[in-house]
Motif scaffolding. Structure first.
Motif, mmCIF file in Angstrom:
data_model
loop_
_atom_site.group_PDB
_atom_site.id
_atom_site.type_symbol
_atom_site.label_atom_id
_atom_site.label_comp_id
_atom_site.label_asym_id
_atom_site.label_seq_id
_atom_site.Cartn_x
_atom_site.Cartn_y
_atom_site.Cartn_z
ATOM 1 N N ASN A 28 0.861 -1.168 0.000
ATOM 2 C CA ASN A 28 0.000 0.000 0.000
ATOM 3 C C ASN A 28 0.900 1.222 0.000
ATOM 4 O OD1 ASN A 28 -1.960 1.902 0.224
ATOM 5 N ND2 ASN A 28 -2.753 1.234 2.192
ATOM 6 N N LYS A 31 -2.174 5.164 -1.004
ATOM 7 C CA LYS A 31 -3.272 5.603 -1.860
ATOM 8 C C LYS A 31 -4.545 4.860 -1.474
ATOM 9 C CE LYS A 31 -0.346 6.444 -5.860
ATOM 10 N NZ LYS A 31 -0.087 6.070 -7.254
ATOM 11 N N ASP A 32 -5.627 5.595 -1.367
ATOM 12 C CA ASP A 32 -6.922 4.980 -1.117
ATOM 13 C C ASP A 32 -7.531 4.542 -2.440
ATOM 14 O OD1 ASP A 32 -6.751 5.416 1.591
ATOM 15 O OD2 ASP A 32 -7.725 7.382 1.465
ATOM 16 N N ASN A 35 -13.478 6.026 -5.381
ATOM 17 C CA ASN A 35 -14.880 5.672 -5.570
ATOM 18 C C ASN A 35 -15.222 5.872 -7.046
ATOM 19 O OD1 ASN A 35 -17.570 5.214 -5.421
ATOM 20 N ND2 ASN A 35 -18.051 6.975 -4.141
#
Length: 65
Positions: A28, A31-32, A35
């Motif tokens: 990871n 970064k998310d 959506n």
């Protein structure tokens, strides 16, 4: 995921015999996950289906003059 089969499958899970849980690191970089808005389209499709059924019902039960 769906699997269609004409025979029953063995779906038991064999657990490994370890006393300590395995340390699994996921890459990871901070970064998310963005959506995409795909869940919003489900609501739009549901509203369109309800409106369509209501219109079809109105036409089906319309009185002939």
């Amino acid at each position: 995921t769906y699997i269609v089969s004409d025979t029953e499958l063995d779906v038991t899970v064999d657990e490994p015999e370890t006393s300590e849980p395995a340390d699994v690191e996921t890459p990871n970089s901070g970064k998310d996950i963005p959506n995409t808005g795909s869940s919003d389209m489900v609501n739009v499709a549901l509203v369109a289906a309800v409106v369509s059924l209501a219109a079809a019902g109105a036409v089906a039960f319309r009185k002939v003059k």
